[in-house]
Design an enzyme around this catalytic site. Structure first.
Site, mmCIF file in Angstrom:
data_model
loop_
_atom_site.group_PDB
_atom_site.id
_atom_site.type_symbol
_atom_site.label_atom_id
_atom_site.label_comp_id
_atom_site.label_asym_id
_atom_site.label_seq_id
_atom_site.Cartn_x
_atom_site.Cartn_y
_atom_site.Cartn_z
ATOM 1 N N GLU A 17 0.863 -1.172 0.000
ATOM 2 C CA GLU A 17 0.000 0.000 0.000
ATOM 3 C C GLU A 17 0.901 1.225 0.000
ATOM 4 O O GLU A 17 1.463 1.611 1.023
ATOM 5 C CB GLU A 17 -0.886 0.011 1.248
ATOM 6 N N PRO A 18 1.075 1.865 -1.156
ATOM 7 C CA PRO A 18 2.013 2.986 -1.241
ATOM 8 C C PRO A 18 1.578 4.213 -0.436
ATOM 9 O O PRO A 18 2.397 4.981 0.002
ATOM 10 C CB PRO A 18 2.086 3.305 -2.723
ATOM 11 N N GLY A 19 0.288 4.386 -0.221
ATOM 12 C CA GLY A 19 -0.238 5.433 0.650
ATOM 13 C C GLY A 19 0.414 6.781 0.525
ATOM 14 O O GLY A 19 0.368 7.423 -0.509
ATOM 15 N N ARG A 20 1.055 7.218 1.607
ATOM 16 C CA ARG A 20 1.609 8.566 1.690
ATOM 17 C C ARG A 20 2.620 8.859 0.577
ATOM 18 O O ARG A 20 2.728 9.981 0.118
ATOM 19 C CB ARG A 20 2.264 8.758 3.044
ATOM 20 N N ARG A 56 1.963 16.281 12.654
ATOM 21 C CA ARG A 56 3.365 15.893 12.505
ATOM 22 C C ARG A 56 4.380 16.916 13.025
ATOM 23 O O ARG A 56 5.363 16.526 13.659
ATOM 24 C CB ARG A 56 3.655 15.527 11.056
ATOM 25 N N TYR A 60 6.228 15.025 15.957
ATOM 26 C CA TYR A 60 7.526 14.491 15.538
ATOM 27 C C TYR A 60 8.579 15.558 15.290
ATOM 28 O O TYR A 60 9.712 15.239 14.957
ATOM 29 C CB TYR A 60 7.392 13.695 14.234
ATOM 30 N N CYS A 88 -5.407 25.711 22.815
ATOM 31 C CA CYS A 88 -4.654 26.202 23.980
ATOM 32 C C CYS A 88 -3.705 25.124 24.489
ATOM 33 O O CYS A 88 -3.876 24.567 25.573
ATOM 34 C CB CYS A 88 -5.607 26.663 25.079
ATOM 35 N N GLU A 89 -2.726 24.792 23.692
ATOM 36 C CA GLU A 89 -1.705 23.805 24.015
ATOM 37 C C GLU A 89 -0.372 24.390 23.602
ATOM 38 O O GLU A 89 -0.260 24.963 22.524
ATOM 39 C CB GLU A 89 -1.900 22.524 23.202
#
Length: 112
Positions: A17-20, A56, A60, A88-89
């Site tokens: 599944e090549p996906g991204r 992301r 990450y 508010c983070e």
């Protein structure tokens, strides 16, 4: 040994599944600037998108290219900003230390 040989030698069926890798670079996340603020030492551009839509960078530390959706008017000052969302983070950021035109006239930012 190549993957194909390993799969065939074990009589396996390989499903990929090549996906991204197929779609990751085919879209952009466009946001409206809702505010500009400073805490005295740091400038912030607040947008209507957040880590809820693009996690992301905050999760990450992934780099997200950020630019205006149209060229800035001539003479607009370039400053260093953190681009943050409305949640508010402290982790709700989409880009840190970005050189961008001061968005007095800038309405939309695009995250590529």
């Amino acid at each position: 040994m190549q993957v194909r040989e390993l799969v065939l030698s074990r009589n396996l069926k390989l499903i990929i599944e090549p996906g991204r890798s197929l779609i990751a670079n085919t879209c952009c996340f466009v946001n409206r600037v809702t505010g500009v603020k400073t805490n005295g030492t740091k400038n912030f551009i607040v947008i209507d998108g957040s880590m809820a839509e693009l996690i992301r960078p905050s999760l990450y530390g992934a780099y997200q290219h950020i630019q205006l959706t149209s060229p800035p008017p001539s003479g607009v000052e370039i400053s260093t900003f953190d681009v943050v969302g409305p949640v508010c983070e402290s982790a709700d950021f989409l880009g840190k230390d970005r050189e961008l035109p001061t968005p007095d006239q800038a309405i939309h930012l695009s995250l590529l």
